[in-house]
Each structure stands twice: as C-alpha cells, then as structure tokens.
Design an enzyme around this catalytic site. Structure first.
Site, PDB file in Angstrom:
ATOM      1  N   SER A   1      -8.404  -8.300   5.347  1.00  0.00           N
ATOM      2  CA  SER A   1      -8.256  -7.207   6.308  1.00  0.00           C
ATOM      3  C   SER A   1      -9.534  -6.386   6.421  1.00  0.00           C
ATOM      4  O   SER A   1      -9.720  -5.653   7.391  1.00  0.00           O
ATOM      5  CB  SER A   1      -7.090  -6.297   5.916  1.00  0.00           C
ATOM      6  OG  SER A   1      -7.400  -5.553   4.755  1.00  0.00           O
TER       7      SER A   1
ATOM      8  N   CYS B   1      -3.772  -0.122  -0.213  1.00  0.00           N
ATOM      9  CA  CYS B   1      -3.602  -1.303  -1.067  1.00  0.00           C
ATOM     10  C   CYS B   1      -3.808  -2.619  -0.282  1.00  0.00           C
ATOM     11  O   CYS B   1      -3.297  -2.751   0.829  1.00  0.00           O
ATOM     12  CB  CYS B   1      -2.202  -1.282  -1.673  1.00  0.00           C
ATOM     13  SG  CYS B   1      -1.750  -2.769  -2.575  1.00  0.00           S
TER      14      CYS B   1
ATOM     15  N   GLY C   1      -8.947  -3.315   1.208  1.00  0.00           N
ATOM     16  CA  GLY C   1      -9.854  -3.961   2.160  1.00  0.00           C
ATOM     17  C   GLY C   1     -10.603  -2.978   3.041  1.00  0.00           C
ATOM     18  O   GLY C   1     -11.803  -3.137   3.294  1.00  0.00           O
TER      19      GLY C   1
ATOM     20  N   ASP D   1      -1.896   5.028  -1.622  1.00  0.00           N
ATOM     21  CA  ASP D   1      -0.920   3.939  -1.584  1.00  0.00           C
ATOM     22  C   ASP D   1      -0.165   3.905  -2.906  1.00  0.00           C
ATOM     23  O   ASP D   1      -0.731   4.203  -3.961  1.00  0.00           O
ATOM     24  CB  ASP D   1      -1.613   2.587  -1.353  1.00  0.00           C
ATOM     25  CG  ASP D   1      -0.687   1.555  -0.721  1.00  0.00           C
ATOM     26  OD1 ASP D   1       0.393   1.305  -1.289  1.00  0.00           O
ATOM     27  OD2 ASP D   1      -1.041   1.015   0.337  1.00  0.00           O
TER      28      ASP D   1
ATOM     29  N   ASP E   1       2.884   8.660  -0.682  1.00  0.00           N
ATOM     30  CA  ASP E   1       3.294   8.150   0.624  1.00  0.00           C
ATOM     31  C   ASP E   1       2.233   8.554   1.647  1.00  0.00           C
ATOM     32  O   ASP E   1       1.897   9.733   1.774  1.00  0.00           O
ATOM     33  CB  ASP E   1       4.656   8.752   0.992  1.00  0.00           C
ATOM     34  CG  ASP E   1       5.203   8.218   2.304  1.00  0.00           C
ATOM     35  OD1 ASP E   1       4.416   7.716   3.134  1.00  0.00           O
ATOM     36  OD2 ASP E   1       6.423   8.323   2.516  1.00  0.00           O
TER      37      ASP E   1
ATOM     38  N   ASP F   1      -4.279   1.421   8.131  1.00  0.00           N
ATOM     39  CA  ASP F   1      -3.815   0.094   8.558  1.00  0.00           C
ATOM     40  C   ASP F   1      -2.431  -0.164   7.959  1.00  0.00           C
ATOM     41  O   ASP F   1      -2.213  -1.164   7.284  1.00  0.00           O
ATOM     42  CB  ASP F   1      -4.814  -0.986   8.119  1.00  0.00           C
ATOM     43  CG  ASP F   1      -4.472  -2.365   8.673  1.00  0.00           C
ATOM     44  OD1 ASP F   1      -3.835  -2.430   9.741  1.00  0.00           O
ATOM     45  OD2 ASP F   1      -4.836  -3.371   8.038  1.00  0.00           O
TER      46      ASP F   1
ATOM     47  N   LYS G   1       0.365  -1.548  15.250  1.00  0.00           N
ATOM     48  CA  LYS G   1       1.066  -2.831  15.284  1.00  0.00           C
ATOM     49  C   LYS G   1       1.949  -2.867  16.531  1.00  0.00           C
ATOM     50  O   LYS G   1       2.769  -1.962  16.745  1.00  0.00           O
ATOM     51  CB  LYS G   1       1.925  -3.007  14.028  1.00  0.00           C
ATOM     52  CG  LYS G   1       1.223  -2.654  12.720  1.00  0.00           C
ATOM     53  CD  LYS G   1       0.032  -3.553  12.422  1.00  0.00           C
ATOM     54  CE  LYS G   1      -0.624  -3.147  11.105  1.00  0.00           C
ATOM     55  NZ  LYS G   1      -1.812  -3.936  10.790  1.00  0.00           N
TER      56      LYS G   1
END
Length: 360
Positions: A190, A223, A226, A242, A262, A280, A309
């Site tokens: 990623s 996490c 990346g 994360d 969170d 992301d 997304k």
C-alpha cells in the site's frame, strides 16, 4: 480530429464517461460517448468542429479523476496494411501539421488483451518516429507554448487511433502510468499508493518544502505502516494510529509514536496543528470524508491525502457526493485546493489531496 480518447482502469469506463460529459458541458461543449466495458478507454465525440482541441486545452487534466491520459484523436484507423502501417498514420497527421510536436508515444489501453501488443508498439515506435521526423515533426521542445506530444493508441492488431495531447495538460507517463518500484524495506505494498499520490499531487520542486524533518504527521489506520513509511522516509515524525501492530522497522527509526486508538476518535496531541494527515482506512467513503472534514475545519492539519473506498454501483455519484462535502470549508472561511485521482495503484478507490491555502 474531433474526438477525445481518455484512458482509464478497466472497469471504470462508465465513471470516466460521466465525468468527461460533465466537464465538457461545463465548457458549453456537447457530444456523445462510445465505450466498451473493460476496454480501459472511452471515446468522447464532439458535435461541433474543433471542440475536441478546445477541451484538450481547457479541461485541466489534473482535475480529471478517472482519466489516466487525455488525447485528441481522429477517426479509427482499421486494418492497417502489414506492408505499410506508417503511411495511413502520416496521412492523418498531415491534416494536423504538428510542427510543435516534441515526443511520440505508441500505446495501448491497460488491459491484458491490449498489452499483448506492447512488444509490437515498442518495435513500431522507432520507424514511425523516423518517418515523422522526415516530415519535419517531433523537433520542438516541451517548453514551447502549445507544444504537443503525438500519441498512437492501438486497441487491437492493425487498429489504432492517431492523436495528440498538449504537453502542459497531460500525464507525462507512458500510458498515463508511473512506474514505481516497491521499496524492499516497506511494510506493505500500500506504500506505493501514497508514493504515487505524492508524485501526482505535489510538484517535485516543492516536495522538500512540503515534507521535511521539522514537520509532524498523523496516519489514521496506519497498520502495518505502508503510508507511515512514506512520511518517515521524507523526514516527518509520525503519530501512527491503529489498534494493530506497526512494523518494527518503523519503530527503529525513532520517528514514530504508535497510538493504539480508534482512528475516528483520535485527536492530535494537545490539539496542535499537524502538517500532514494521511488516511487509508477501509470504511464507507462518506464517513471518511466527514472525518477528514472535521480535521480540516478544526484546524488539526494543514494538508491531507486520503483514500475513499468506492461502492460497487453509482461510483461517480458517490465521489461527487463526498467531494461536495468539502464545500463547507469555504463556508468556514478557508481557502483550499482539492484534487482527486483514481491512481494506478488504486483499485476500487480514489485518492484525494486537500491543502489549506489560508483564510479569507
């Protein structure tokens, strides 16, 4: 030549068709779209003469989300004679007289079927370039006003579109795709998404000013790290947010603090403004947009890159809804620049960049 050929990821032809139709209408230009699903390109044919050239000049390529490349083309050349494929191409260019042309790209759409032609395209480029130069073309500099690149788009054997693109308003990459190498020490693939986003949205001559060791950033949903990797590589100290584990190699840099929280509830330490926010997370695009909007309106960050997304249906509509949410920044008196792009390393998502320019 009164058509636009626009390249895209296979499967996103309808989204690109909707976008180019809207952008053209905003300029008072109307036409119709020809597309084949999973083909990796669309053709927008204008009703009036010379309007495709007008669009290629006036539609800012950087503001197109789903287009990887935008070129003006003529009628499709079919059944090129194997003994002489070059002459029909030269004949089309003679109607254009591309004196201010600087480069040649012989390309295909980004599909498995079309990419089988790439070996041919590479071999064909050399004799075609020589023939174009014999006509007095391909002698200009990229910096000359209104200079163009010549593009040949082969969609199947012996079948191509002949066209051009303005150098100041196009992707500089072959097929509109930057070739990035995966760093061996990066925690996940990623990382290439953020690297491509930075390459796309941040001018190279500004990168060191926008990313440096005096800056701090936040990575929401970090996490395994990346995206954090790209910020740390550029010198930033990063709050990696994360519940999951962050790669040990990033901890060893001493340039991160792992915040086991969170991402939707995290706030910057002491509510101080961060230089960068990246995100992301796998979540509904509207929820991510609202989260980023909160950070910007609260003054928690100056600049952000994040992914949205997309749903399976009505993807272009969803993008419009999400991006319209950021109009409220103007109501808050903030001046900002927004860009969004369906990057090569994106799949069912787009990447968005927003930078706060100041207050009104």
């Amino acid at each position: 030549m009164n058509k636009l050929a626009l390249y895209c990821r296979a499967g996103f032809e309808k989204e690109l068709a909707g976008e180019i139709t809207d952008k053209a209408a905003q300029l008072g230009v109307f036409g119709f779209v020809n597309l084949t699903e999973q083909s990796g390109y669309v053709i927008f044919e204008c009703y009036q003469a010379n309007e495709a050239d007008h669009l290629a000049r006036e539609i800012k390529f950087e503001q197109l989300i789903f287009a990887r490349q935008m070129i003006v083309v003529g009628e499709l050349l079919e059944d090129l004679p194997t003994a002489d494929r070059i002459s029909p191409i030269i004949a089309q260019y003679k109607t254009l007289q591309p004196k201010h042309s600087s480069a040649l790209f012989v390309e295909t759409p980004d599909t498995n079927e079309a990419k089988a032609l790439l070996t041919f395209c590479r071999k064909f480029t050399v004799p075609l370039r020589n023939s174009l130069k014999q006509e007095g073309w391909l002698t200009s500099s990229d910096n000359v006003k209104d200079s163009i690149s010549l593009h040949i788009l082969f969609i199947r054997p012996g079948c191509c579109y002949v066209g051009y693109a303005y150098n100041h308003n196009k992707s500089p990459f072959f097929m509109g795709i930057p070739r990035l190498k995966f760093p061996s020490d990066a925690p996940s693939r990623s990382t290439l998404k953020l690297e491509e986003a930075i390459l796309t949205f941040i001018p190279i001559n500004q990168e060191k000013k926008r990313f440096n060791e005096q800056m701090k950033g936040v990575d929401l949903g970090a996490c395994p790290g990346g995206w954090t990797y790209q910020l740390v590589k550029r010198g930033l100290f990063v709050y990696a947010v994360d519940h999951g584990k962050i790669a040990a190699t990033l901890h060893e840099t001493g340039r991160i603090e792992h915040c086991v929280e969170d991402g939707f509830k995290f706030q910057p330490p002491k509510l101080k403004q961060m230089d960068w926010l990246v995100c992301d997370m796998v979540e509904r695009p509207m929820r991510i947009s609202q989260l980023i909007g909160k950070w910007l309106m609260n003054g928690w960050c100056r600049e952000t890159i994040f992914n949205l997304k997309l749903p399976m249906k009505k993807r272009y509509h969803e993008v419009q809804l999400c991006l319209s949410l950021f109009r409220q920044l103007t109501k808050q008196g903030l001046c900002f620049k927004l860009q969004a792009k369906h990057l090569y390393h994106d799949r069912e998502e787009i990447t968005v960049h927003i930078v706060i320019m100041g207050k009104k």
